[in-house]
Structure formats: structure tokens, C-alpha cells
Design an enzyme around this catalytic site. Structure first.
Site, mmCIF file in Angstrom:
data_model
loop_
_atom_site.group_PDB
_atom_site.id
_atom_site.type_symbol
_atom_site.label_atom_id
_atom_site.label_comp_id
_atom_site.label_asym_id
_atom_site.label_seq_id
_atom_site.Cartn_x
_atom_site.Cartn_y
_atom_site.Cartn_z
ATOM 1 N N GLU A 158 -21.266 -9.749 20.007
ATOM 2 C CA GLU A 158 -20.059 -9.252 18.944
ATOM 3 C C GLU A 158 -20.046 -7.863 19.697
ATOM 4 O O GLU A 158 -20.674 -7.163 20.708
ATOM 5 C CB GLU A 158 -22.113 -8.390 18.030
ATOM 6 C CG GLU A 158 -21.094 -7.576 17.402
ATOM 7 C CD GLU A 158 -22.274 -6.935 15.801
ATOM 8 O OE1 GLU A 158 -21.737 -6.909 15.432
ATOM 9 O OE2 GLU A 158 -22.748 -6.713 16.477
ATOM 10 N N GLU A 243 -18.709 0.165 7.971
ATOM 11 C CA GLU A 243 -20.094 -0.054 7.857
ATOM 12 C C GLU A 243 -19.854 1.145 7.353
ATOM 13 O O GLU A 243 -19.598 2.975 7.647
ATOM 14 C CB GLU A 243 -20.995 0.136 9.507
ATOM 15 C CG GLU A 243 -20.716 -1.329 10.273
ATOM 16 C CD GLU A 243 -21.064 -1.227 11.130
ATOM 17 O OE1 GLU A 243 -22.304 -2.675 11.752
ATOM 18 O OE2 GLU A 243 -20.840 -0.141 12.645
#
Length: 364
Positions: A158, A243
Site C-alpha cells: 500500500e 482519511e
């Protein structure tokens, strides 16, 4: 800190049984779809997906999209501690997210890391609005897999790219390098193990609201050189979003795009189709549908045509018009100026006079 950054799966919502809320247009406003919790929807003709990936919170939080390559966080009551995991990652992506894939692009052609050099094999552009309240980051989430496809969580790396953040939040793991120059930009580098995969984050040392033509190659090769990913793996997913630790209402992706093959995007082009949905004595309703016929997004469009007689527009929606005699010019509004390849938008109007059609309509 350690956390499971993504839910194991994402349910794709559909416009049935109330799973999504489609808000009817009001005046010149485009139709809006609302996505809450773990709902997602294809946009831009399926080239991208928008997802409300609220995986770490049960608080009320929803996003809206008009079907173009963007979305807005309509409301968020997420209130997670900033020294732990965020509550969600509302985002837009191209590729495959836990087996939910877009059409074409990275879905059809996963890109080997070995081909991601500095030649612009995969570039991306992203424009955001950032209200500056709450605690959040503005970040790409880019996924690599050991094989070209997966039906679940990727088993490679990631790779996150932070454009900006607000509040006392930081990437997962620990900082391993600072002020690293990559592709003409300066980053701090963070890394942490999630058990089955590594998360490596590149945070821009100077925050920004947008990037244009960001080349993913140099970032991928830096991750290879640090031992965080491998040249034999594949890029399968490019996501861009926020986020959310606390709040986040008003954050928006205004436009997003991924370009593959390493060549400069082809010049945008569009076509226009004129039609008359209805007419009456002394007047009629007209419509022009604008379609992106090229391989890159249309960013702003202008229509021109000449009426065959004395027709006069009395009202127009989804555009701004001027008329001088028989000559008409229509330009986009702020909400429908971007058209993704293969997608369309429509302009409608009412006019006085006979319903004769112009010989042609020019779109540029």
C-alpha cells in the site's frame, strides 16, 4: 500505532430498494446520488468508482456525487482519536478495490512495477477543496499486488501519497526519511508493517490542494529501492480521497483522472447532438447533448449554433447562454464543465418561435 487500514470488502450499492438516494434536480442543478456507510457507485460511465469507505466508525457520514469524476463529503460526525485509526476513507478510484473493479484502465491492464520508470507510464491528476476544519488527510491510496488480479485485499504494498492534512494526524508507521526529492517534489517518507503487507507513505513537505500529471513511476521505484515493493509486482488500483479522523464535511474531489500508457493525453474533443423533445404553438423545448469523444476529459466546453429563423431562447438550464440575432453561444456551468471520455451532459432550453433545427451545432 497499528491498524487494519481497509475493510475486508466493499459492497457495491445500486439504485434499487432505496440503497442509494437519488435527489431530483432542482432548477439547473444536476442529479445527486448520496452514498453512506459502505456504499459505492460507478461514475464517469464506469471509468471510475466513488466509494464511501467508512470502515472504522459507525458515526453518521455521507458523501454525494453528481456522476462526474468527483464527490463531496456532505456530512460527517466521525470523531476518532487522532492517535489511532481514521474512521473512513471516502474516495474515488480506478482499478480494483477488493475485487470491485472499474471498466477499462487499470482493470483491463494492470501495470507491472518494472515498467513504472520515470517516463510517465501512469500519471494522475486530482483537484480538491479543503475547508480546513476537522482532522483528516488528503491522500492517494495506491495498491500493488503480487499477481495481476485479486478478488480480495491486495497482497503487495500500500503506497500512500499525502498532498496535505489538517489536525494532529500522521501516516501509519514511523518516519524513515525526510526531504526526499522525487519527481521534482519533496517528501517525507513513512513506513510500517501491516502484517501481510507494508504501508509506505510519501507526505509532501509543502501541502497542496491539487496535482496535475503526477508521475507514479518515480515514487514506485523509490519504494522498490527501499525494499518496500518489488519490480515483479503489479499496480492494480489508484485511489484518491480523505482519511477522516474527525469531521471532514465540505471536503471535495472536484476532478480526478488516471492516464495510462505513458503518452501525453490526447487533446480533448466533444460532439453535440441537437434535439427537440417537445413543441407547442409559438414555442418549443430544445436539448443539446455534449459527449466527450476523445481519450481525455473535457474541462470546459462551448456550444455555438445558428437558428434557421427568428427563434429566441427564453430560458436555459445546465449552461450559460448569450444570443445575438440567430447566433447562440452556450458555455458550461461550474458543475458540468468536466466530461470524462465517453460520458455526456445535456443542456436544455425553452424558446419562442417555430421548432426548426440549426443545420449544425459546434462543440469545442
Amino acid at each position: 500505532m497499528a491498524w487494519n487500514r481497509r475493510a475486508a470488502g466493499l459492497a457495491t450499492a445500486v439504485l434499487v430498494s432505496g440503497a442509494l438516494v437519488a435527489l431530483a434536480p432542482s432548477g439547473a442543478q444536476a442529479a445527486t446520488t448520496q452514498l453512506c456507510q459502505m456504499q459505492s457507485a460507478p461514475v464517469a460511465g464506469g471509468v471510475y468508482n466513488v466509494q464511501n469507505n467508512e470502515w472504522g466508525s459507525g458515526a453518521s457520514e455521507c458523501i454525494t456525487t453528481t456522476g462526474s469524476a468527483g464527490f463531496t463529503i456532505a456530512n460527517s460526525a466521525i470523531n476518532n482519536a487522532t492517535n489511532g485509526a481514521p474512521g473512513g476513507y471516502p474516495s474515488i478510484y480506478q482499478g480494483c478495490h477488493w475485487g470491485t473493479c472499474t471498466s477499462g484502465g487499470l482493470t483491463a491492464t494492470p501495470v507491472p512495477v518494472s515498467s513504472l520508470t520515470g517516463g510517465g507510464k501512469v500519471t494522475t491528476s486530482w483537484s480538491t477543496s479543503q475547508p480546513g476544519t476537522g482532522a483528516y488527510d488528503v491522500a492517494y491510496d495506491i495498491w500493488f499486488n503480487q499477481t495481476p488480479t485479486t478478488t480480495g485485499q491486495p497482497n503487495g504494498t500500500e503506497l500512500m501519497v499525502w498532498l496535505n492534512h489538517n489536525g494532529p494526524v500522521q501516516p501509519f508507521g514511523s518516519q524513515v526519511a525526510s526531504n526526499v526529492s522525487i519527481g521534482g517534489r519533496s517528501y517525507n517518507v513513512w513506513e510500517g508493517s501491516q502484517g501481510s503487507f507494508d504501508t509506505v507513505s510519501y507526505t509532501m513537505t509543502t501541502g497542496t490542494t491539487s496535482v496535475s500529471g503526477l508521475d507514479l513511476g518515480p515514487l514506485a521505484q523509490d519504494a522498490v529501492s527501499r525494499g518496500y515493493t518489488k519490480s515483479s509486482w503489479y499496480l492494480i488500483d489508484v485511489e484518491a480521497g480523505f482519511e477522516l479522523w474527525q469531521g471532514g464535511g465540505g471536503l471535495a474531489t472536484n476532478s480526478f483522472g488516471v492516464n495510462i500508457n505513458g503518452s501525453a493525453p490526447a487533446p480533448a474533443s466533444c460532439s453535440a447532438a441537437y434535439s427537440i423533445p417537445s413543441s407547442w404553438s409559438g414555442g418549443f423545448q430544445g436539448q443539446v447533448t455534449i459527449t466527450d469523444t476523445g481519450n481525455s476529459p473535457v474541462n470546459g466546453w462551448t456550444l455555438t449554433w445558428t437558428f434557421p429563423g427568428s427563434q429566441q431562447i427564453t430560458s436555459l438550464w445546465n449552461g450559460t447562454f448569450t444570443q445575438s440575432g440567430a447566433n447562440v453561444t452556450v458555455t458550461n456551468t461550474p458543475y458540468d464543465g468536466t466530461i470524462q471520455p465517453g460520458a455526456s451532459v445535456s443542456v436544455g432550453f425553452n424558446a419562442n418561435g417555430s421548432s426548426g433545427s440549426p443545420s449544425s451545432v459546434t462543440c469545442k
